[in-house]
Write a protein that holds these residues in place. Structure first.
Motif, short mmCIF file in Angstrom:
data_model
loop_
_atom_site.label_atom_id
_atom_site.label_comp_id
_atom_site.label_asym_id
_atom_site.label_seq_id
_atom_site.Cartn_x
_atom_site.Cartn_y
_atom_site.Cartn_z
N ASN A 1 8.26 3.14 1.97
CA ASN A 1 8.65 4.56 2.06
C ASN A 1 7.14 5.17 1.41
OD1 ASN A 1 10.85 4.57 3.50
ND2 ASN A 1 12.23 4.74 1.74
N ARG A 2 6.85 4.81 0.28
CA ARG A 2 5.55 5.28 -0.30
C ARG A 2 4.39 5.30 0.48
NH1 ARG A 2 2.07 3.18 -4.90
NH2 ARG A 2 3.14 1.26 -4.54
N ALA A 3 4.23 4.06 1.36
CA ALA A 3 2.92 3.92 2.13
C ALA A 3 3.35 4.77 3.27
CB ALA A 3 2.91 2.43 2.57
N LEU A 4 4.18 4.92 3.80
CA LEU A 4 4.50 5.87 4.94
C LEU A 4 4.24 7.25 4.50
CD1 LEU A 4 8.23 4.37 6.60
CD2 LEU A 4 5.82 4.73 7.78
N GLU A 5 4.78 7.84 3.20
CA GLU A 5 4.57 8.98 2.86
C GLU A 5 2.92 9.19 2.81
OE1 GLU A 5 5.00 11.85 -1.20
OE2 GLU A 5 6.22 9.95 -0.78
N THR A 6 2.16 8.28 2.35
CA THR A 6 0.63 8.40 2.28
C THR A 6 0.17 8.23 3.81
OG1 THR A 6 0.67 7.04 0.33
CG2 THR A 6 -1.44 7.22 1.28
N CYS A 7 0.63 7.68 4.71
CA CYS A 7 0.18 7.57 6.13
C CYS A 7 0.41 9.08 6.50
CB CYS A 7 1.11 6.53 6.90
SG CYS A 7 0.67 5.09 6.83
N ALA A 8 1.57 9.86 6.18
CA ALA A 8 1.74 11.04 6.87
C ALA A 8 0.88 12.16 6.13
CB ALA A 8 3.19 11.46 6.43
N LYS A 9 0.38 11.91 4.79
CA LYS A 9 -0.31 12.92 4.10
C LYS A 9 -1.66 12.69 4.76
CE LYS A 9 1.93 13.07 -0.41
NZ LYS A 9 1.99 12.76 -1.67
N ALA A 10 -2.09 11.61 4.96
CA ALA A 10 -3.55 11.08 5.59
C ALA A 10 -3.73 11.06 6.90
CB ALA A 10 -3.73 9.80 5.04
N GLY A 11 -2.60 11.41 7.70
CA GLY A 11 -2.58 11.46 9.22
C GLY A 11 -2.97 9.92 9.66
N ARG A 12 -2.85 9.15 9.11
CA ARG A 12 -3.20 7.78 9.61
C ARG A 12 -1.89 7.29 10.17
NH1 ARG A 12 -7.63 5.24 6.91
NH2 ARG A 12 -7.16 3.80 8.81
N PHE A 13 -1.98 6.89 11.68
CA PHE A 13 -0.85 6.18 12.44
C PHE A 13 -1.18 5.47 13.30
CE2 PHE A 13 0.98 10.45 10.94
CZ PHE A 13 1.87 9.81 10.21
N ALA A 14 -2.54 4.66 13.15
CA ALA A 14 -3.10 3.84 14.12
C ALA A 14 -2.42 2.49 13.76
CB ALA A 14 -4.74 3.95 13.99
N ASP A 15 -2.59 1.83 14.88
CA ASP A 15 -2.23 0.40 14.57
C ASP A 15 -2.68 -0.35 13.44
OD1 ASP A 15 -0.62 0.59 16.85
OD2 ASP A 15 -2.13 -0.58 18.26
N GLY A 16 -1.80 -0.95 12.46
CA GLY A 16 -2.20 -1.65 11.41
C GLY A 16 -2.34 -0.76 10.04
N ASP A 17 -2.28 0.53 10.23
CA ASP A 17 -2.79 1.44 8.99
C ASP A 17 -1.74 1.48 8.17
OD1 ASP A 17 -5.01 2.43 10.14
OD2 ASP A 17 -4.19 4.44 10.70
N LEU A 18 -0.21 1.23 8.54
CA LEU A 18 0.88 1.17 7.60
C LEU A 18 0.52 -0.08 6.66
CD1 LEU A 18 3.34 2.16 6.14
CD2 LEU A 18 4.46 1.21 8.25
N ALA A 19 0.34 -1.08 7.35
CA ALA A 19 0.17 -2.32 6.70
C ALA A 19 -0.98 -2.45 5.71
CB ALA A 19 0.03 -3.47 7.56
N ARG A 20 -2.10 -1.88 6.30
CA ARG A 20 -3.41 -1.78 5.54
C ARG A 20 -3.25 -0.84 4.06
NH1 ARG A 20 -5.81 -2.00 10.44
NH2 ARG A 20 -5.85 -0.10 10.76
N ILE A 21 -2.23 0.20 4.40
CA ILE A 21 -2.14 1.28 3.14
C ILE A 21 -1.20 0.47 2.18
CG2 ILE A 21 -1.07 3.47 2.45
CD1 ILE A 21 -2.29 4.63 4.97
N LEU A 22 -0.29 -0.39 2.57
CA LEU A 22 0.86 -0.73 1.91
C LEU A 22 0.07 -1.97 0.91
CD1 LEU A 22 3.97 -1.48 0.97
CD2 LEU A 22 3.88 -3.01 3.01
N ALA A 23 -0.72 -2.59 1.56
CA ALA A 23 -1.49 -3.59 0.99
C ALA A 23 -2.41 -3.03 -0.15
CB ALA A 23 -2.19 -4.52 2.07
N HIS A 24 -2.94 -2.01 0.13
CA HIS A 24 -3.90 -1.48 -0.76
C HIS A 24 -2.96 -0.78 -1.93
CE1 HIS A 24 -6.96 1.15 -2.64
NE2 HIS A 24 -6.07 1.87 -2.75
N GLN A 25 -2.05 -0.35 -1.74
CA GLN A 25 -1.05 0.21 -2.70
C GLN A 25 -0.62 -0.87 -3.58
OE1 GLN A 25 1.42 2.85 -0.61
NE2 GLN A 25 0.48 4.46 -1.19
N GLN A 26 -0.14 -1.97 -3.15
CA GLN A 26 0.08 -2.99 -3.65
C GLN A 26 -0.96 -3.70 -4.82
OE1 GLN A 26 2.27 -5.47 -0.96
NE2 GLN A 26 4.22 -4.58 -1.31
#
Length: 76
Positions: A21-46
């Motif tokens: 959910n935190r990564a999805l929120e970041t995706c929404a704030k950044a406007g990043r919804f391309a394939d793999g963006d959620l996984a990359r942002i989640l990995a970075h946050q972790q």
């Protein structure tokens, strides 16, 4: 959209709903919804233990791109 939601559900099973959910929120704030963006942002946050630093989008007025004025008349 269905595939991306399936990815979010699958990631939440592996990493927990709160982190996804935190990564999805970041995706929404950044406007990043391309394939793999959620996984990359989640990995970075972790890995970093924190949020991504998001920079506001810049308009054309603040671009460092030089104009194409020098090409006017080229080939004429």
């Amino acid at each position: 959209m269905r595939r991306k939601m399936t990815e979010a559900v699958d990631l939440s099973k592996l990493h927990g709903t709160e982190d996804v959910n935190r990564a999805l929120e970041t995706c929404a704030k950044a406007g990043r919804f391309a394939d793999g963006d959620l996984a990359r942002i989640l990995a970075h946050q972790q890995q970093s233990g924190g949020e991504l630093v998001l920079f506001p989008a810049r308009g054309e007025d603040s671009s460092l791109q030089t104009s194409t004025r020098a090409w006017e008349g080229f080939g004429a």
